[in-house]
Design a protein around this motif. Structure first.
Motif, short mmCIF file in Angstrom:
data_model
loop_
_atom_site.label_atom_id
_atom_site.label_comp_id
_atom_site.label_asym_id
_atom_site.label_seq_id
_atom_site.Cartn_x
_atom_site.Cartn_y
_atom_site.Cartn_z
N HIS A 280 -1.25 53.17 18.99
CA HIS A 280 -2.80 54.00 18.17
C HIS A 280 -3.72 52.50 18.61
N HIS B 273 -2.34 51.45 22.37
CA HIS B 273 -1.36 50.52 22.40
C HIS B 273 -0.29 50.73 21.57
N ARG C 166 11.34 39.57 17.48
CA ARG C 166 10.36 40.03 18.22
C ARG C 166 9.49 39.61 17.39
N THR D 252 -2.86 38.05 21.61
CA THR D 252 -1.48 38.29 21.43
C THR D 252 -0.10 36.65 21.25
N ILE E 40 4.33 50.13 21.16
CA ILE E 40 5.51 49.70 21.71
C ILE E 40 6.60 50.63 21.04
N TYR F 205 9.34 42.87 14.16
CA TYR F 205 9.59 43.93 14.66
C TYR F 205 11.62 43.32 15.49
N LEU G 36 -2.21 38.96 12.25
CA LEU G 36 -1.08 39.96 12.11
C LEU G 36 0.03 39.42 12.38
N SER H 5 5.26 39.10 16.63
CA SER H 5 4.01 38.54 17.39
C SER H 5 3.12 38.04 16.40
N ARG I 287 -7.34 38.06 15.94
CA ARG I 287 -7.88 38.65 16.27
C ARG I 287 -9.52 37.66 15.39
O1 AKG Z 1 2.95 43.43 18.67
C1 AKG Z 1 2.34 43.58 19.49
O2 AKG Z 1 2.57 43.29 20.19
C2 AKG Z 1 1.15 44.69 18.93
C3 AKG Z 1 1.27 44.89 17.38
C4 AKG Z 1 -0.13 45.20 17.32
O3 AKG Z 1 -0.45 46.56 18.02
C5 AKG Z 1 -0.90 45.69 16.11
O4 AKG Z 1 -0.09 45.20 15.07
O5 AKG Z 1 -2.42 46.47 16.09
#
Ligand code: AKG
Ligand code: FE2
Length: 608
Positions: free
Chosen positions: A114, A184, A217, A126, A186, A105, A101, A219, A223
């Motif tokens: 979540h 977790h 950012r 990540t 943000i 952001y 994914l 990310s 996974r």
């Molecule tokens: O951007 C991140 O570091 C977290 C992303 C995340 O938690 C997710 O996509 O489930």
């Protein structure tokens, strides 16, 4: 410190010592050049690859994770390299990551607390690009505690356990307890003030009290999805992976041909590989008046014994008995009897209108010359509204009928062309996928998709989110997601991977978010596909949001679009819409049945 099995010695060196659970953090996991290259690749991806969510946007690579198995797609080389690189650290128990994914952001954006859910191997890795962020960890809401400590609100702040400062170019590896037990998220903020709770500060130059300003950012959340489907099926012209095992009996296998047999010509072969598009019929859900049986009244009729008197007799009778309120009834009919004494019969009056005497006709002699002995017949009480009603009514007495051809064709199940049916099926298949995702998260397995039929564009996909709020049935979620794409909406469904919306083109500026002018009012002109018949609340939400048409798969006992009520045909509501039931009915019914069983089992288990 206990490390999960398979973790490489190299990764073990990067364990965050002050974290209460096992977390690995590798600063400078990639070089600046690699970061630059990856950002270029992310932004070079086709625009259609992005899904805009309310607080961020994302790209999904590798397929859509699904409780019955992910419909696997190839991962491009620029991401595959990193899938392999992180997998070599032993993060996925010897397996290679197959899903990425990409989250973007903008400054001030974040992601709600979540869990990543059960569809992934319980490890998330990540790689961060472009800016730092602060990833916060929370303990889950404890319902028993909430009941015990009456009134003690479990705020996000009170559940916050620790944070990790995630720098650009770093790799973060979370697994086991941190993955399965904690949440977790943000914070949506432009700056982060560091506190003692940021557990990886000792290895960083920053110190508590310092404030860091965020930029954009990106990310890469890498996974491994253990359950993958390999069978490829063809739906119309599009290639689809086999959706679920549950659908298998509706699927004609592509490899069913016997060896050595000559191949069928192309179009036929395609058809034989398709889902059985003809295994379902979309039937219109009509109003009570349109679907009710033909109600009959008793009337007197009489044979016309002298045909030459017909027009005079009709005139006389119409004066005497105007048949008020029954304009649909023809006055004269051809006799259905064997070639006999008379050829025509005329309607005199309703039995209820006739006097108490032996004959319904006043005894004024010559006036009734040419009429035979009266007899009783049944006549339809109301004008027929559909062809089936007309055909039944006409068997009793000839009746006029203003045919709505669309309804006739729809009742025959022939309203939609093969191309339209293939699209309808694909939309319902998406709704089913969303439903399964909701089921996988412990919520009701109901999914819905809103489509712009003119543009053939999916506007929103949603599923039951009653885990978040009891009113969040799949339809309510979808309406809110449509509103989101138009600059409104109330809820955030970012935590649910299967819930998404597509902003109306030209109405969503990635920098400033949605613009609200020049857009259709909510669902005006849109179609809704939903796996289960909506309840009264959802049906009213569809009225208020001005939906164009609704297609549902399976009826529901409390359904308000056909079963219990027919809200869409209610004359005193200011909006009406078409409803069709039966798209992928078998699959939707199977899903409902399975969901019901799981729920009853769970309730039984809870009682024990
Ligand atoms: O951007 C991140 O570091 C977290 C992303 C995340 O938690 C997710 O996509 O489930
Ligand atoms: Fe996550």
């Amino acid at each position: 410190m206990e490390h999960p099995t398979c973790i490489s010695e190299e990764l073990k060196r990067f364990v965050v010592r002050d974290a209460p659970q096992t977390v690995y953090y590798i600063p400078d996991f990639i070089s600046e050049e690699e970061e630059c290259y990856l950002l270029q690749q992310v932004y070079k991806s086709p625009k259609t690859k992005w899904t805009q969510l309310s607080g961020r946007r994302l790209q999904n690579w590798g397929g859509l994770p699904h409780p019955k198995g992910m419909l696997a797609e190839n991962i491009p080389g620029w991401l595959q390299t990193y899938c392999e690189k992180v997998s070599h650290l032993g993060a996925f128990g010897g397996k290679t990551a197959n899903h990425v994914l990409v989250n973007e952001y903008k400054q001030g954006e974040g992601i709600m607390p979540h869990e990543d859910g059960p569809l992934y191997h319980p490890t998330v890795t990540t790689v961060s690009l472009g800016s730092h962020t602060l990833l916060d960890f929370y303990r889950p809401l404890d319902s028993s505690e909430e009941e015990e400590e009456e009134g003690a609100l479990q705020t996000e702040a009170s559940r916050h356990l620790f944070s990790i400062l995630v720098r650009p170019r770093s790799l973060l590896v979370l697994q086991d307890d941190v993955y399965t037990r904690l949440l977790h998220g943000i914070q949506a903020s432009a700056r982060d003030t560091l506190t003692e709770r940021v557990v990886n500060l000792p290895a960083d130059q920053a110190r508590p009290g310092e404030t860091l300003t965020r930029g954009t950012r990106v990310s890469l959340t890498i996974r491994y999805v253990p359950k993958v489907m390999k069978t490829k099926l063809v739906l119309g012209r599009k290639s689809l992976s086999k959706p679920t095992a549950r659908f298998s009996h509706h699927v004609l296998k592509c490899d069913g041909r016997k060896k050595g047999k000559t191949m069928e010509p192309e179009p036929k072969r395609r058809k034989s590989c398709a889902w059985a598009v003809d295994s379902w019929v979309a039937r219109p859900v009509l109003s009570d008046a349109q679907s009710q049986e033909v109600e009959l009244l008793e009337a007197f009729a009489a044979p016309i014994t002298d045909k030459r008197q017909t027009s005079r007799l009709v005139k006389e009778l119409s004066g005497l008995y105007p048949l008020t309120g029954l304009p649909h009834l023809k006055r004269v009919r051809a006799s259905g009897g064997a070639a006999g004494a008379h050829a025509l019969e005329v309607l005199l009056c309703l039995v209820s209108e006739a006097g108490d005497g032996d004959s319904p006709l006043p005894s004024d002699g010559a006036r009734w010359e040419g009429l035979g002995e009266p007899f009783v017949v049944s006549v339809p009480a109301r004008p027929p509204l559909t062809r089936p009603q007309f055909e039944l009514a006409s068997r009793c007495w000839p009746t006029s009928f203003h045919e709505d051809k669309r309804i006739t064709v729809a009742l025959r199940g022939e309203l939609f062309s093969p191309g339209q049916r293939a699209r309808m099926q694909a939309y319902m298949a998406s709704a089913l996928e969303a439903a399964q995702a909701a089921g996988g998260l412990g919520m009701e397995a109901v999914g819905a998709v809103v489509v712009d039929p003119e543009e053939e564009r999916v506007i929103a996909v949603g599923h039951d989110c009653r885990g978040q709020h009891p009113l969040l049935h799949a339809v309510m979620v979808c309406v809110d997601l449509v509103a989101r794409g138009q600059g409104g909406g109330f809820y955030s469904f970012d935590r649910y991977a299967a819930c998404r919306f597509t902003p109306v083109p030209g109405t969503f500026d990635p920098a400033s978010g949605p613009k609200s002018s020049g857009q259709p009012y909510l669902c005006t002109g849109y179609d809704l596909y939903v796996t289960r018949e909506p309840c009264l609340m959802c049906a009213m939400a569809l009225v208020h949001s001005r939906i164009g048409r609704v297609f549902y798969g399976a009826a529901a006992a409390d359904g308000a679009l056909g079963t219990e009520l027919k809200i869409h045909t209610q004359k005193d509501l200011n909006h009406r819409f078409q409803v069709y039931s039966g798209v992928l009915s078998k699959q939707c019914e199977d899903l409902n049945r399975a969901d019901h069983l799981i729920r009853t089992d769970k309730e039984e288990g809870e009682k024990c």
